[in-house]
Design a protein around this motif. Structure first.
Motif, PDB file in Angstrom:
ATOM      1  N   VAL A  48       6.425  -4.047 -11.249  1.00  0.00           N
ATOM      2  CA  VAL A  48       6.103  -2.720 -11.769  1.00  0.00           C
ATOM      3  C   VAL A  48       4.644  -2.703 -12.221  1.00  0.00           C
ATOM      4  O   VAL A  48       4.233  -3.520 -13.053  1.00  0.00           O
ATOM      5  N   PHE A  49       3.862  -1.764 -11.656  1.00  0.00           N
ATOM      6  CA  PHE A  49       2.487  -1.522 -12.074  1.00  0.00           C
ATOM      7  C   PHE A  49       2.469  -0.350 -13.045  1.00  0.00           C
ATOM      8  O   PHE A  49       3.136   0.668 -12.814  1.00  0.00           O
ATOM      9  N   CYS A  50       1.714  -0.503 -14.112  1.00  0.00           N
ATOM     10  CA  CYS A  50       1.575   0.558 -15.103  1.00  0.00           C
ATOM     11  C   CYS A  50       0.100   0.746 -15.398  1.00  0.00           C
ATOM     12  O   CYS A  50      -0.625  -0.230 -15.627  1.00  0.00           O
ATOM     13  N   VAL A  51      -0.376   2.013 -15.353  1.00  0.00           N
ATOM     14  CA  VAL A  51      -1.747   2.303 -15.744  1.00  0.00           C
ATOM     15  C   VAL A  51      -1.722   3.369 -16.833  1.00  0.00           C
ATOM     16  O   VAL A  51      -0.840   4.233 -16.872  1.00  0.00           O
ATOM     17  N   ASN A  88       0.821  -1.214   0.000  1.00  0.00           N
ATOM     18  CA  ASN A  88       0.000   0.000   0.000  1.00  0.00           C
ATOM     19  C   ASN A  88       0.853   1.262   0.000  1.00  0.00           C
ATOM     20  O   ASN A  88       0.557   2.238  -0.696  1.00  0.00           O
ATOM     21  N   GLU A  89       1.918   1.244   0.806  1.00  0.00           N
ATOM     22  CA  GLU A  89       2.805   2.398   0.837  1.00  0.00           C
ATOM     23  C   GLU A  89       3.454   2.605  -0.525  1.00  0.00           C
ATOM     24  O   GLU A  89       3.578   3.745  -1.002  1.00  0.00           O
ATOM     25  N   SER A  90       3.865   1.518  -1.167  1.00  0.00           N
ATOM     26  CA  SER A  90       4.487   1.635  -2.495  1.00  0.00           C
ATOM     27  C   SER A  90       3.504   2.169  -3.521  1.00  0.00           C
ATOM     28  O   SER A  90       3.870   2.983  -4.385  1.00  0.00           O
ATOM     29  N   LEU A  91       2.243   1.722  -3.456  1.00  0.00           N
ATOM     30  CA  LEU A  91       1.245   2.140  -4.438  1.00  0.00           C
ATOM     31  C   LEU A  91       0.690   3.530  -4.169  1.00  0.00           C
ATOM     32  O   LEU A  91      -0.231   3.981  -4.862  1.00  0.00           O
ATOM     33  N   SER A  92       1.234   4.198  -3.160  1.00  0.00           N
ATOM     34  CA  SER A  92       0.850   5.596  -2.962  1.00  0.00           C
ATOM     35  C   SER A  92       1.815   6.550  -3.662  1.00  0.00           C
ATOM     36  O   SER A  92       1.569   7.759  -3.723  1.00  0.00           O
ATOM     37  N   ASN A  93       2.898   5.996  -4.205  1.00  0.00           N
ATOM     38  CA  ASN A  93       3.918   6.828  -4.864  1.00  0.00           C
ATOM     39  C   ASN A  93       4.008   6.445  -6.344  1.00  0.00           C
ATOM     40  O   ASN A  93       4.320   5.299  -6.685  1.00  0.00           O
ATOM     41  N   TRP A  94       3.747   7.413  -7.225  1.00  0.00           N
ATOM     42  CA  TRP A  94       3.651   7.158  -8.647  1.00  0.00           C
ATOM     43  C   TRP A  94       4.563   8.086  -9.439  1.00  0.00           C
ATOM     44  O   TRP A  94       4.822   9.218  -9.033  1.00  0.00           O
ATOM     45  N   THR A  95       5.019   7.562 -10.564  1.00  0.00           N
ATOM     46  CA  THR A  95       5.719   8.373 -11.567  1.00  0.00           C
ATOM     47  C   THR A  95       4.774   8.535 -12.741  1.00  0.00           C
ATOM     48  O   THR A  95       4.347   7.546 -13.357  1.00  0.00           O
ATOM     49  N   VAL A  96       4.428   9.788 -13.041  1.00  0.00           N
ATOM     50  CA  VAL A  96       3.380  10.090 -14.014  1.00  0.00           C
ATOM     51  C   VAL A  96       3.978  10.761 -15.248  1.00  0.00           C
ATOM     52  O   VAL A  96       4.851  11.631 -15.126  1.00  0.00           O
ATOM     53  N   PHE A 151       3.218   5.012 -13.205  1.00  0.00           N
ATOM     54  CA  PHE A 151       3.968   3.814 -12.818  1.00  0.00           C
ATOM     55  C   PHE A 151       4.193   3.815 -11.302  1.00  0.00           C
ATOM     56  O   PHE A 151       4.465   4.872 -10.707  1.00  0.00           O
ATOM     57  N   ALA A 152       4.085   2.595 -10.716  1.00  0.00           N
ATOM     58  CA  ALA A 152       4.440   2.408  -9.306  1.00  0.00           C
ATOM     59  C   ALA A 152       5.138   1.070  -9.183  1.00  0.00           C
ATOM     60  O   ALA A 152       4.863   0.131  -9.952  1.00  0.00           O
ATOM     61  N   GLU A 153       6.046   0.953  -8.200  1.00  0.00           N
ATOM     62  CA  GLU A 153       6.799  -0.288  -8.000  1.00  0.00           C
ATOM     63  C   GLU A 153       6.614  -0.762  -6.568  1.00  0.00           C
ATOM     64  O   GLU A 153       6.540   0.052  -5.639  1.00  0.00           O
ATOM     65  N   ALA A 154       6.494  -2.093  -6.409  1.00  0.00           N
ATOM     66  CA  ALA A 154       6.298  -2.667  -5.081  1.00  0.00           C
ATOM     67  C   ALA A 154       7.149  -3.921  -4.943  1.00  0.00           C
ATOM     68  O   ALA A 154       7.312  -4.694  -5.905  1.00  0.00           O
ATOM     69  N   GLU A 155       7.669  -4.143  -3.738  1.00  0.00           N
ATOM     70  CA  GLU A 155       8.507  -5.305  -3.433  1.00  0.00           C
ATOM     71  C   GLU A 155       7.664  -6.338  -2.691  1.00  0.00           C
ATOM     72  O   GLU A 155       6.973  -6.018  -1.710  1.00  0.00           O
ATOM     73  N   PHE A 156       7.724  -7.604  -3.151  1.00  0.00           N
ATOM     74  CA  PHE A 156       7.000  -8.692  -2.505  1.00  0.00           C
ATOM     75  C   PHE A 156       8.023  -9.677  -1.950  1.00  0.00           C
ATOM     76  O   PHE A 156       8.784 -10.285  -2.716  1.00  0.00           O
ATOM     77  N   TRP A 194     -11.415   5.589 -20.193  1.00  0.00           N
ATOM     78  CA  TRP A 194     -10.818   4.483 -20.951  1.00  0.00           C
ATOM     79  C   TRP A 194      -9.478   4.165 -20.317  1.00  0.00           C
ATOM     80  O   TRP A 194      -8.646   5.064 -20.091  1.00  0.00           O
ATOM     81  N   ALA A 195      -9.169   2.892 -20.048  1.00  0.00           N
ATOM     82  CA  ALA A 195      -7.961   2.619 -19.262  1.00  0.00           C
ATOM     83  C   ALA A 195      -7.484   1.192 -19.469  1.00  0.00           C
ATOM     84  O   ALA A 195      -8.179   0.344 -20.038  1.00  0.00           O
ATOM     85  N   ALA A 196      -6.268   0.939 -18.967  1.00  0.00           N
ATOM     86  CA  ALA A 196      -5.713  -0.418 -18.916  1.00  0.00           C
ATOM     87  C   ALA A 196      -4.716  -0.464 -17.763  1.00  0.00           C
ATOM     88  O   ALA A 196      -4.068   0.540 -17.437  1.00  0.00           O
TER      89      ALA A 196
END
Length: 814
Positions: A148-151, A16-24, A90-95, A110-112
């Motif tokens: 890496v998450f990309c929207v 959750n902390e990682s997905l609060s920080n994005w590169t747009v 873009f956001a990055e998270a470590e598992f 419209w999105a992906a």
């Protein structure tokens, strides 16, 4: 357990902390007209870009943004923009470990969404009505490591946001997210809706294209797919190290098959390949010692000529290796062998094999010389006919064992080509044989055969039975032109289900979902043990060694008297609303017979002395048999033996000459009256005419009423179905306390059929008469479990009043 809970919480907190920080990267303008969604360079990016990127000719700098409760509001970043303005984020998270991540996502408009370049959810046609309060749900298997998450979101008239939140984390992978062979969804045996469509991988798939076709089949509810790695009987589409390929094989096909199977995997299909068993044209051409050697040559144009290979030759070993190669090379879930007789499909005017390999094995197994001519009077020939059954079953089992040694999870099905109008020469036994594979057959586009043929497959005692029909059976010609009517195929599918087995289908129809829905709701009630009171005896001994002697068998003039009778008697029993099983010669034991109140033995002409005694003992102990002429006149190999006493079988007569057979069975209407002979506590009912064959050929209401008035008092069923219109029945046990009654709305065989009727007439006022203690409960289960049904006293029994039904129903009584 406490440690695991804390680990889950910590992982979710970290993500959750990682997905609060994005590169747009944005905003970029899209064309105001044309498609709202067109591909751009950063689609499916697996890495966060650094610095400046160019999108649609526009240079964009990276912007750091923080989401509040997962919500990225792009209007707050860039202000109000025209509709169709785009942005990438873009956001990055470590598992720290592998597991299952559940996400929720809303995007406007419209999105992906991608993870590591793999598309998780496409909303390229719009967000489909989601909101911040009702987002889309996504469950995804995640490997350990950095991801890496990309929207990408294109603005709409209502807003411009992306809201990505984590919902849950699990260390245990749900079955639907597993891809290994142990996943339950990959088990073909568990699949309810099974579809065959097997073009070459570069085919247009009926003009739809591969992706769209498989989207439609998945949307319809199909969960098992037959594809074809072979070009019918003309060799493999790919280059195998074990068997020669088709002339149509292409180097690129192997990768195209992998892509096809990958697509099917993503849609969670169990995937099997269609295969021929003994017909392999290029192998026949390349290896002269692999060829079947015939006693009776196949007709010109038949598939056996120029294709038929012998499993006792090295071809058998090559085929076994090819099967394992297919499973391992393409990660398939199973094999489906079509036309699995010695001569392939329904080819009757051919008899073999007497090749050098068969000759050696026959001598080793029996000590006899293999016959050199087609001669039923020869003891060697009759021994060879029986050996073919045993040897063919051994070859099936040898293949199954070989495959399972390499791929234990593989499902294997054999299409039994031994049924009406398909005779003994295919070598497929009519007796229990083998284990670890599926008994399959076809109904030859006659839905009314579905239940009987499924029962024949269940009688092999392998635990899984299947029958196939092509979906093109629904195409009918009317005054309005050709229409696609689902009724015929649904009738077929439900017929399989009420017999306790699985339907499978070939082709495609727009009605596929309607058909699949009827199968899916019945799937929980398949493969249950039968509780039928009546058995129909199907005899290999009589079918092969008595009726197989018909000199017309190897000519186009052959008439199938045996199977016509068996099918006809099943039609009679079904139209009397009685449940029934099929039993074979090997089931003529005291224990098995004692489970039935009535055993119908249409032609029990060939019996051993032990079988004869067991049948009479069954009758003495209260059983009843209903049989036709010539009971017990022959031994198990069709040799005449001392005639049983006239006092028990008074209508036994001399077996007629073949040219007089039809007259003896069908034209002597004066012989329609049976004899009834008491024996101990039971009874023998014998006809001189073939009632089953007559009803099969010219069914009538009068004949059915006459048979119903005869059979029902003999059976005295504990469970009786009462309905003014036709209902076919299957009765099963589920556990010790539940009785499952499967019903199908089916008109009797004599009723005229309206080819344009889209569904059966609704049945109103049907009842179940339950002769026993008052049921604790009775419920209709389709489409879901309903309320308690009314149960009322009915004389010394109980009546369960059934709701109206169109296609049928499943009733559970406790």
């Amino acid at each position: 357990m406490c440690c695991k809970i804390n680990s889950k919480e910590k992982i979710l907190q970290s993500v959750n902390e990682s997905l609060s920080n994005w590169t747009v990267f944005g905003p970029f303008k899209s064309a105001a007209t044309g498609p709202a969604w067109i591909p751009y360079e950063l689609d499916a990016a697996a890495q966060t870009p650094r610095g400046t990127v160019t999108i649609a000719g526009q240079r964009l700098k990276a912007l750091k943004a923080h989401s509040e409760n997962g919500v990225l509001d792009f209007r707050s970043l860039f202000g109000v923009m025209p509709e169709r303005t785009g942005v990438f984020a873009f956001a990055e998270a470590e598992f720290p470990s592998a597991g299952v991540l559940s996400l929720s996502w809303h995007a406007d408009y419209w999105a992906a969404l991608w993870m590591d370049g793999r598309e998780l959810l496409p909303l390229k046609g719009g967000n489909m009505g989601s909101s911040l309060n009702t987002p889309h749900k996504i469950t995804y298997a995640v490997e350990s490591g950095r991801h890496v998450f990309c929207v990408r979101v294109m603005s709409g008239s209502g807003g411009w946001v992306s809201a990505l939140r984590t919902e849950a984390w699990s260390f245990e992978l749900p079955d639907l997210l597993r891809m290994d062979r142990g996943a339950l969804w990959r088990d073909y045996n568990r699949a309810a809706v099974r579809l065959e469509e097997r073009p070459a991988p570069d085919d247009s798939f009926g003009g739809l294209g591969m992706k769209k076709f498989e989207y439609y089949t998945a949307s319809a509810g199909v969960n098992a797919r037959w594809i074809g790695l072979t070009d019918h009987i003309h060799g493999a589409y790919f280059y195998s190290k074990n068997l020669p390929p088709s002339k149509k094989a292409k180097p690129e096909y192997e990768e195209q098959f992998r892509e096809w199977i990958k697509l099917l995997r993503e849609r969670r299909f169990s995937v099997v390949t269609w295969l021929p068993l003994t017909l392999w044209g290029p192998a026949w051409e390349a290896h002269s010692d692999w060829r079947v050697k015939f006693l009776v040559e196949p007709p010109d144009g038949g598939e056996s000529r120029g294709n038929n290979c012998c499993l006792n030759s090295p071809y058998g070993e090559a085929l076994n290796n090819f099967c394992v190669e297919c499973l391992q090379k393409f990660d398939l879930d199973g094999l489906w062998f079509d036309a699995a007789g010695l001569h392939g499909g329904g080819v009757r005017e051919v008899v073999g094999c007497v090749c050098q390999h068969c000759e050696k094995r026959f001598l080793k197994d029996t000590g006899r010389a293999i016959p050199d001519k087609y001669d039923w009077d020869s003891a060697d020939f009759r021994a060879w006919v029986q050996w073919r059954y045993d040897n063919f079953a051994e070859n099936w089992q040898r293949l199954v064992d070989f495959v399972h040694a390499a791929v234990p999870e593989a499902s294997i099905a054999f299409n039994h080509y031994h049924r009406e109008n398909v005779g003994w020469n295919g070598s497929i036994p009519l007796n229990p044989s083998g284990h670890g594979f599926i008994s399959g057959t076809e109904v030859d586009y006659v839905p009314r055969r579905a239940a009987f043929y499924t029962k024949c497959m269940r009688a092999y005692d392998r635990g899984n039975a299947e029958a196939w029909m092509g979906l093109n059976a629904g195409r009918i010609l009317t005054q309005r032109g050709e229409i696609d009517n689902p009724k015929k195929t649904i009738d077929f599918a439900i017929g399989c289900c009420i017999a306790g087995g699985h339907p499978s289908m070939g082709g495609y129809t727009p009605h596929l979902k309607q058909i699949a829905d009827e199968i899916i709701i019945r799937a929980p009630y398949l493969n249950l043990p039968s509780a039928a009171d009546t058995a129909i005896h199907v005899s290999q001994q009589t079918e092969t060694f008595v009726f197989g002697r018909n000199p017309d068998f190897t000519t186009p003039n052959w008439r199938d008297y045996y199977w016509a009778s068996a099918v006809g008697w099943h039609n009679i029993v079904s139209d009397c609303t009685l449940a029934s099983d099929v039993i074979y010669d090997a089931h003529l034991t005291r224990k098995i017979l004692s489970g039935y109140k009535l055993v119908i033995m249409p032609f029990a002409c060939a019996l051993s002395s032990a079988q004869y005694k067991i049948i009479l003992d069954y009758v003495k102990n209260g059983g009843r048999i209903l049989t036709g002429p010539w009971f017990g006149l022959f031994d198990p190999q069709g040799v005449k033996c001392p005639v049983p006493g006239k006092e028990l079988f008074p209508l036994n007569s001399e077996f007629p000459a073949w040219e007089k057979m039809a007259g003896a069975l069908y034209n002597s209407r004066r012989n329609m009256k049976p004899s009834a002979t008491r024996l101990g506590d039971g009874e023998i009912i014998q006809f001189a005419a073939d009632i089953g064959g007559i009803y099969r050929g010219t069914p009538s209401k009068e004949l059915l009423e006459k048979m119903s008035s005869l059979i029902k008092p003999l059976v005295k069923p504990e469970i009786e179905i009462v309905c003014e219109k036709g209902l076919h029945t299957g009765i099963f046990k589920r556990g010790r306390k539940e009785t499952v009654i499967a019903l199908q709305c089916a008109d009797p065989a004599w009723a005229a059929e309206d080819p344009e009727a889209l569904r059966p007439a609704t049945r109103w006022g049907a009842k179940i008469i339950w002769r026993g203690g008052k049921p604790i409960s009775a419920r209709a289960m389709l489409p879901d479990a309903g309320p308690e049904l009314p149960v009322k006293r009915h004389g010394k029994a109980w009546a369960v009043e059934l709701p109206p039904m169109t296609w049928g129903q499943v009733i559970i009584i406790q």
